[in-house]
Design a protein around this motif. Structure first.
Motif, PDB file in Angstrom:
ATOM      1  N   THR A  97      14.991 -44.156  56.582  1.00 49.08           N
ATOM      2  CA  THR A  97      14.529 -42.861  57.078  1.00 49.08           C
ATOM      3  C   THR A  97      13.465 -43.053  58.157  1.00 49.08           C
ATOM      4  O   THR A  97      12.793 -44.078  58.205  1.00 49.08           O
ATOM      5  CB  THR A  97      13.908 -42.011  55.949  1.00 49.08           C
ATOM      6  N   VAL A  98      13.360 -42.054  59.010  1.00 48.72           N
ATOM      7  CA  VAL A  98      12.225 -41.940  59.943  1.00 48.72           C
ATOM      8  C   VAL A  98      11.702 -40.523  59.723  1.00 48.72           C
ATOM      9  O   VAL A  98      12.131 -39.576  60.371  1.00 48.72           O
ATOM     10  CB  VAL A  98      12.653 -42.161  61.409  1.00 48.72           C
ATOM     11  N   SER A  99      10.804 -40.394  58.776  1.00 46.00           N
ATOM     12  CA  SER A  99      10.400 -39.063  58.316  1.00 46.00           C
ATOM     13  C   SER A  99       9.737 -38.238  59.417  1.00 46.00           C
ATOM     14  O   SER A  99       9.869 -37.018  59.445  1.00 46.00           O
ATOM     15  CB  SER A  99       9.470 -39.185  57.109  1.00 46.00           C
ATOM     16  N   THR A 100       9.030 -38.898  60.335  1.00 48.30           N
ATOM     17  CA  THR A 100       8.358 -38.155  61.409  1.00 48.30           C
ATOM     18  C   THR A 100       9.350 -37.505  62.358  1.00 48.30           C
ATOM     19  O   THR A 100       9.004 -36.559  63.064  1.00 48.30           O
ATOM     20  CB  THR A 100       7.424 -39.084  62.200  1.00 48.30           C
ATOM     21  N   LYS A 101      10.580 -38.020  62.375  1.00 51.01           N
ATOM     22  CA  LYS A 101      11.633 -37.441  63.216  1.00 51.01           C
ATOM     23  C   LYS A 101      12.691 -36.722  62.380  1.00 51.01           C
ATOM     24  O   LYS A 101      13.733 -36.323  62.896  1.00 51.01           O
ATOM     25  CB  LYS A 101      12.297 -38.545  64.049  1.00 51.01           C
ATOM     26  N   ASN A 102      12.417 -36.620  61.071  1.00 52.92           N
ATOM     27  CA  ASN A 102      13.345 -35.964  60.144  1.00 52.92           C
ATOM     28  C   ASN A 102      14.704 -36.655  60.086  1.00 52.92           C
ATOM     29  O   ASN A 102      15.728 -36.019  59.818  1.00 52.92           O
ATOM     30  CB  ASN A 102      13.525 -34.484  60.509  1.00 52.92           C
ATOM     31  N   GLU A 103      14.709 -37.962  60.301  1.00 50.09           N
ATOM     32  CA  GLU A 103      15.972 -38.719  60.278  1.00 50.09           C
ATOM     33  C   GLU A 103      16.176 -39.350  58.895  1.00 50.09           C
ATOM     34  O   GLU A 103      15.265 -39.930  58.322  1.00 50.09           O
ATOM     35  CB  GLU A 103      15.950 -39.821  61.346  1.00 50.09           C
ATOM     36  N   GLY A 104      17.388 -39.220  58.393  1.00 46.24           N
ATOM     37  CA  GLY A 104      17.755 -39.842  57.125  1.00 46.24           C
ATOM     38  C   GLY A 104      17.450 -39.016  55.899  1.00 46.24           C
ATOM     39  O   GLY A 104      17.791 -39.410  54.780  1.00 46.24           O
ATOM     40  N   ILE A 105      16.802 -37.866  56.054  1.00 50.43           N
ATOM     41  CA  ILE A 105      16.417 -37.045  54.905  1.00 50.43           C
ATOM     42  C   ILE A 105      17.656 -36.487  54.195  1.00 50.43           C
ATOM     43  O   ILE A 105      17.722 -36.466  52.967  1.00 50.43           O
ATOM     44  CB  ILE A 105      15.492 -35.891  55.336  1.00 50.43           C
TER      45      ILE A 105
END
Length: 318
Positions: free
Chosen positions: A224-232
């Motif tokens: 995930t890359v939570s700051t970019k909302n990726e993988g959530i």
């Protein structure tokens, strides 16, 4: 009492917060309320999120909350923080990172500080999670900082446990030593856009090959890359996959029964400890200790006699 129950069941945030404060402060009145709430528990999905400081758990939770609200699910969060030595409050500021959810009536976020007592915090965090369960939140997220014994104890209430790591932190071996590898149901490599994400995934895979699993579930690894909302979205899908796995094999209820057994045992041990401390504060005990020091009595004999006082038993082996 009826007003408390009604207000908490209606997700009245102020009363939920007041009850959790009572739990944190060890208010004896909390017990009656928790007992009344207990029949309404057991419906929320309790998800534990743990991992070393700096892994990005709070921003990950923020993204997960946003995703769950998009699915019309109500969310409760218990964020267990280290405590500031100056203010006595939680110092990570999870609520600051989650401010966009602060006015959402269907999201409740509470930070809980250790105040120097991780054992007491473990118990308090579990009871707070149960309050949110009774209040009717669909998902209760429990975040802990670190991977020590206290964090493992808190994770014992969770239906699903996720371990968050990030590339370059050099913490995967320490996590393996701490025993969290066996407790984790899935792994999250957050900040996966940083160099070293692929290497970290390979290391986790290798360690998983070394761990003897007591079941056929192999924890997936989600990037995930939570700051970019990726993988959530994928993270939530993997969590749902784990829940289906537990339900299909009857482990969902089995895991909860094990957790309740451990909790009852914890309560018994706490009651015995308190009773024992009361007995051992008596002057007679100090006199007996003096006899031990003078070699007139042996430690085992004194321990057995005073334990019999607490348990109300005589004779037989203890």
């Amino acid at each position: 009492m009826d007003d408390w129950l009604r207000l908490i069941r209606n997700k009245e945030k102020r009363h939920i917060a007041r009850l959790i404060s009572r739990i944190e402060n060890g208010d004896p009145q909390k017990t009656k309320i928790l007992e009344q709430l207990y029949p309404f528990t057991g419906n929320a999905w309790l998800i534990g999120i743990t991992g070393p400081p700096g892994a990005g758990k709070s921003s990950l939770l923020d993204g997960l909350i946003h995703h769950l609200r998009g699915q019309k699910k109500t969310v409760g969060v218990i964020a267990v923080d280290p405590t500031s030595p100056f203010t006595g409050g939680a110092i990570l500021g999870d609520r600051v990172r989650m401010t966009r959810h602060a006015l959402d009536k269907d999201v409740f976020i509470r930070s809980m500080g250790s105040r120097g007592s991780l054992g007491g915090l473990s118990r308090a965090a579990k009871e707070a999670a149960r309050v949110l369960d009774a209040a009717g939140y669909d998902v209760v997220l429990i975040e802990t900082v670190g991977v020590g014994q206290a964090e493992l104890d808190i994770m014992n209430i969770a239906d699903t446990v996720a371990l968050v790591l990030n590339p370059g932190a050099g913490d995967v071996v320490q996590v393996f030593k701490a025993g969290i590898m066996e407790a984790a149901d899935l792994f999250i490599i957050n900040k996966a856009d940083l160099p070293g994400a692929a290497r970290l995934q390979a290391e986790i895979e290798e360690l998983l090959d070394l761990v003897k699993q007591s079941h056929s579930w192999r924890p997936p690894i989600v990037q995930t890359v939570s700051t970019k909302n990726e993988g959530i979205e994928n993270l939530w899908a993997q969590m749902n996959k784990h829940r289906r796995y537990l339900e299909e094999r009857g482990e969902w209820s089995g895991r909860r029964k094990r957790h309740l057994k451990e909790e009852v045992q914890e309560v018994i041990e706490d009651m015995l400890r308190r009773r024992l401390e009361l007995e051992l504060s008596k002057p007679e005990f100090q006199m007996e200790l003096q006899q031990v020091a003078e070699r007139k009595k042996v430690p085992q004999q004194v321990a057995r006699e005073w334990l019999e006082r607490v348990l109300g038993k005589t004779g037989g082996e203890i």
